[in-house]
Write a protein that holds these residues in place. Structure first.
Motif, PDB file in Angstrom:
ATOM      1  N   GLN A  21       3.307  56.327  23.440  1.00  0.00           N
ATOM      2  CA  GLN A  21       3.431  56.157  24.887  1.00  0.00           C
ATOM      3  C   GLN A  21       4.906  56.190  25.233  1.00  0.00           C
ATOM      4  O   GLN A  21       5.689  55.366  24.734  1.00  0.00           O
ATOM      5  CB  GLN A  21       2.813  54.832  25.335  1.00  0.00           C
ATOM      6  CG  GLN A  21       2.953  54.559  26.821  1.00  0.00           C
ATOM      7  CD  GLN A  21       2.163  55.533  27.672  1.00  0.00           C
ATOM      8  OE1 GLN A  21       1.023  55.854  27.365  1.00  0.00           O
ATOM      9  NE2 GLN A  21       2.767  56.014  28.752  1.00  0.00           N
ATOM     10  N   MET A  22       5.286  57.133  26.064  1.00  0.00           N
ATOM     11  CA  MET A  22       6.690  57.312  26.417  1.00  0.00           C
ATOM     12  C   MET A  22       6.868  57.044  27.906  1.00  0.00           C
ATOM     13  O   MET A  22       6.289  57.752  28.746  1.00  0.00           O
ATOM     14  CB  MET A  22       7.135  58.741  26.084  1.00  0.00           C
ATOM     15  CG  MET A  22       6.890  59.125  24.636  1.00  0.00           C
ATOM     16  SD  MET A  22       7.557  60.747  24.208  1.00  0.00           S
ATOM     17  CE  MET A  22       6.531  61.791  25.227  1.00  0.00           C
TER      18      MET A  22
ATOM     19  N   GLY B 258       1.970  66.779  25.112  1.00  0.00           N
ATOM     20  CA  GLY B 258       3.294  67.160  25.574  1.00  0.00           C
ATOM     21  C   GLY B 258       3.226  67.878  26.910  1.00  0.00           C
ATOM     22  O   GLY B 258       2.159  68.200  27.410  1.00  0.00           O
ATOM     23  N   GLY B 259       4.401  68.096  27.504  1.00  0.00           N
ATOM     24  CA  GLY B 259       4.434  68.798  28.775  1.00  0.00           C
ATOM     25  C   GLY B 259       5.747  68.594  29.492  1.00  0.00           C
ATOM     26  O   GLY B 259       6.740  68.168  28.911  1.00  0.00           O
TER      27      GLY B 259
ATOM     28  N   THR C 107       4.629  69.220  19.446  1.00  0.00           N
ATOM     29  CA  THR C 107       4.316  69.426  20.859  1.00  0.00           C
ATOM     30  C   THR C 107       5.603  69.253  21.660  1.00  0.00           C
ATOM     31  O   THR C 107       6.395  68.349  21.397  1.00  0.00           O
ATOM     32  CB  THR C 107       3.216  68.453  21.323  1.00  0.00           C
ATOM     33  OG1 THR C 107       2.839  68.758  22.668  1.00  0.00           O
ATOM     34  CG2 THR C 107       3.654  66.998  21.242  1.00  0.00           C
ATOM     35  N   LEU C 108       5.805  70.134  22.615  1.00  0.00           N
ATOM     36  CA  LEU C 108       7.065  70.149  23.369  1.00  0.00           C
ATOM     37  C   LEU C 108       7.013  69.185  24.540  1.00  0.00           C
ATOM     38  O   LEU C 108       6.063  69.198  25.333  1.00  0.00           O
ATOM     39  CB  LEU C 108       7.358  71.563  23.872  1.00  0.00           C
ATOM     40  CG  LEU C 108       8.616  71.740  24.723  1.00  0.00           C
ATOM     41  CD1 LEU C 108       9.863  71.398  23.928  1.00  0.00           C
ATOM     42  CD2 LEU C 108       8.686  73.172  25.252  1.00  0.00           C
ATOM     43  N   VAL C 109       8.045  68.374  24.629  1.00  0.00           N
ATOM     44  CA  VAL C 109       8.239  67.484  25.772  1.00  0.00           C
ATOM     45  C   VAL C 109       9.521  67.909  26.483  1.00  0.00           C
ATOM     46  O   VAL C 109      10.581  67.981  25.855  1.00  0.00           O
ATOM     47  CB  VAL C 109       8.350  66.017  25.328  1.00  0.00           C
ATOM     48  CG1 VAL C 109       8.752  65.121  26.502  1.00  0.00           C
ATOM     49  CG2 VAL C 109       7.034  65.549  24.728  1.00  0.00           C
ATOM     50  N   THR C 110       9.407  68.199  27.765  1.00  0.00           N
ATOM     51  CA  THR C 110      10.563  68.601  28.558  1.00  0.00           C
ATOM     52  C   THR C 110      10.708  67.640  29.726  1.00  0.00           C
ATOM     53  O   THR C 110       9.772  67.483  30.523  1.00  0.00           O
ATOM     54  CB  THR C 110      10.405  70.037  29.082  1.00  0.00           C
ATOM     55  OG1 THR C 110      10.198  70.927  27.982  1.00  0.00           O
ATOM     56  CG2 THR C 110      11.653  70.461  29.840  1.00  0.00           C
ATOM     57  N   VAL C 111      11.862  67.027  29.822  1.00  0.00           N
ATOM     58  CA  VAL C 111      12.139  66.075  30.899  1.00  0.00           C
ATOM     59  C   VAL C 111      13.202  66.675  31.805  1.00  0.00           C
ATOM     60  O   VAL C 111      14.322  66.963  31.362  1.00  0.00           O
ATOM     61  CB  VAL C 111      12.613  64.726  30.343  1.00  0.00           C
ATOM     62  CG1 VAL C 111      12.782  63.721  31.495  1.00  0.00           C
ATOM     63  CG2 VAL C 111      11.639  64.192  29.309  1.00  0.00           C
ATOM     64  N   THR C 112      12.850  66.865  33.062  1.00  0.00           N
ATOM     65  CA  THR C 112      13.771  67.474  34.020  1.00  0.00           C
ATOM     66  C   THR C 112      14.505  66.404  34.808  1.00  0.00           C
ATOM     67  O   THR C 112      13.974  65.340  35.094  1.00  0.00           O
ATOM     68  CB  THR C 112      13.018  68.401  34.969  1.00  0.00           C
ATOM     69  OG1 THR C 112      12.049  67.636  35.694  1.00  0.00           O
ATOM     70  CG2 THR C 112      12.316  69.508  34.209  1.00  0.00           C
ATOM     71  N   SER C 113      15.717  66.735  35.189  1.00  0.00           N
ATOM     72  CA  SER C 113      16.529  65.770  35.951  1.00  0.00           C
ATOM     73  C   SER C 113      16.332  65.961  37.436  1.00  0.00           C
ATOM     74  O   SER C 113      15.681  66.898  37.895  1.00  0.00           O
ATOM     75  CB  SER C 113      18.004  65.947  35.602  1.00  0.00           C
ATOM     76  OG  SER C 113      18.420  67.269  35.840  1.00  0.00           O
TER      77      SER C 113
ATOM     78  N   ASP D 157      15.470  63.012  26.167  1.00  0.00           N
ATOM     79  CA  ASP D 157      14.247  62.898  25.371  1.00  0.00           C
ATOM     80  C   ASP D 157      13.583  64.259  25.169  1.00  0.00           C
ATOM     81  O   ASP D 157      12.606  64.361  24.421  1.00  0.00           O
ATOM     82  CB  ASP D 157      13.242  61.958  26.042  1.00  0.00           C
ATOM     83  CG  ASP D 157      13.739  60.523  26.098  1.00  0.00           C
ATOM     84  OD1 ASP D 157      13.538  59.886  27.156  1.00  0.00           O
ATOM     85  OD2 ASP D 157      14.292  60.043  25.100  1.00  0.00           O
ATOM     86  N   THR D 158      14.094  65.270  25.822  1.00  0.00           N
ATOM     87  CA  THR D 158      13.539  66.615  25.676  1.00  0.00           C
ATOM     88  C   THR D 158      13.654  67.077  24.230  1.00  0.00           C
ATOM     89  O   THR D 158      14.740  67.073  23.647  1.00  0.00           O
ATOM     90  CB  THR D 158      14.281  67.609  26.593  1.00  0.00           C
ATOM     91  OG1 THR D 158      14.026  67.251  27.958  1.00  0.00           O
ATOM     92  CG2 THR D 158      13.823  69.031  26.339  1.00  0.00           C
ATOM     93  N   ALA D 159      12.511  67.455  23.652  1.00  0.00           N
ATOM     94  CA  ALA D 159      12.476  67.842  22.241  1.00  0.00           C
ATOM     95  C   ALA D 159      11.060  68.275  21.878  1.00  0.00           C
ATOM     96  O   ALA D 159      10.123  68.069  22.649  1.00  0.00           O
ATOM     97  CB  ALA D 159      12.900  66.679  21.354  1.00  0.00           C
TER      98      ALA D 159
END
Length: 119
Positions: free
Chosen positions: A81-82, A9-10, A113-119, A89-91
Motif C-alpha cells: 500500500q503506497m 501499478g499505474g 509493474t510500472l508506477v508513475t507519479v506525476t507532479s 517514487d516513480t519506478a
C-alpha cells in the motif's frame, strides 16, 4: 516452477495512493520472506520493503510512514500500500519471494509493474 505476477501499478498524481499486489503460484511448499524492490530510470534497483513469514516488516527510510507491506499466506500474496506518493517514487516495482518448493529452494522474482507519479 514458481511464478510471481504483480498488478496494481499505474499513473497517479503526487499525494495519491496505489496498492500493488503480487501473487505467487506453482509448486509451492512454503514462502519465507517476501519483498518489494524498485528501479527508477538510470538508477540501481533498491529495496522498498520486506516482510517475513511471521509478518515482521522492514522498510527503506525513503518510504517509512508512507508505504505498508502486508501478506496473505493463504493466498501466497504480498501487497504494498503506497500513500502520499511522490514523483521520486516513480519506478518499476518488482516483487521477490523466498520460496520452498517440493524440488528445493527458489529465489523468485516477478517481471515488475510500472508506477508513475506525476507532479
Amino acid at each position: 516452477q514458481v511464478q510471481l505476477v504483480e498488478s496494481g501499478g499505474g499513473l497517479v498524481q503526487t499525494g495519491g495512493s496505489l496498492r500493488l499486489s503480487c501473487a505467487a503460484s506453482g509448486n509451492i511448499f512454503r514462502i519465507n520472506d517476501m519483498g518489494w524492490y524498485r528501479q527508477a530510470p538510470g538508477k540501481q534497483r533498491e529495496l522498498v520493503a520486506t516482510i517475513t513469514i511471521g509478518s515482521s516488516t522492514n522498510y527503506a527510510d525513503s518510504v517509512k510512514g508512507r508505504f505498508t507491506i502486508s501478506r496473505d499466506n493463504a493466498k501466497n500474496t504480498v501487497y504494498l500500500q503506497m500513500n502520499s506518493l511522490k514523483p521520486e517514487d516513480t519506478a518499476v516495482y518488482t516483487c521477490n519471494a523466498a520460496v520452498w518448493t517440493v524440488f528445493g529452494f527458489m529465489d523468485s522474482w516477478g517481471k515488475g509493474t510500472l508506477v508513475t507519479v506525476t507532479s
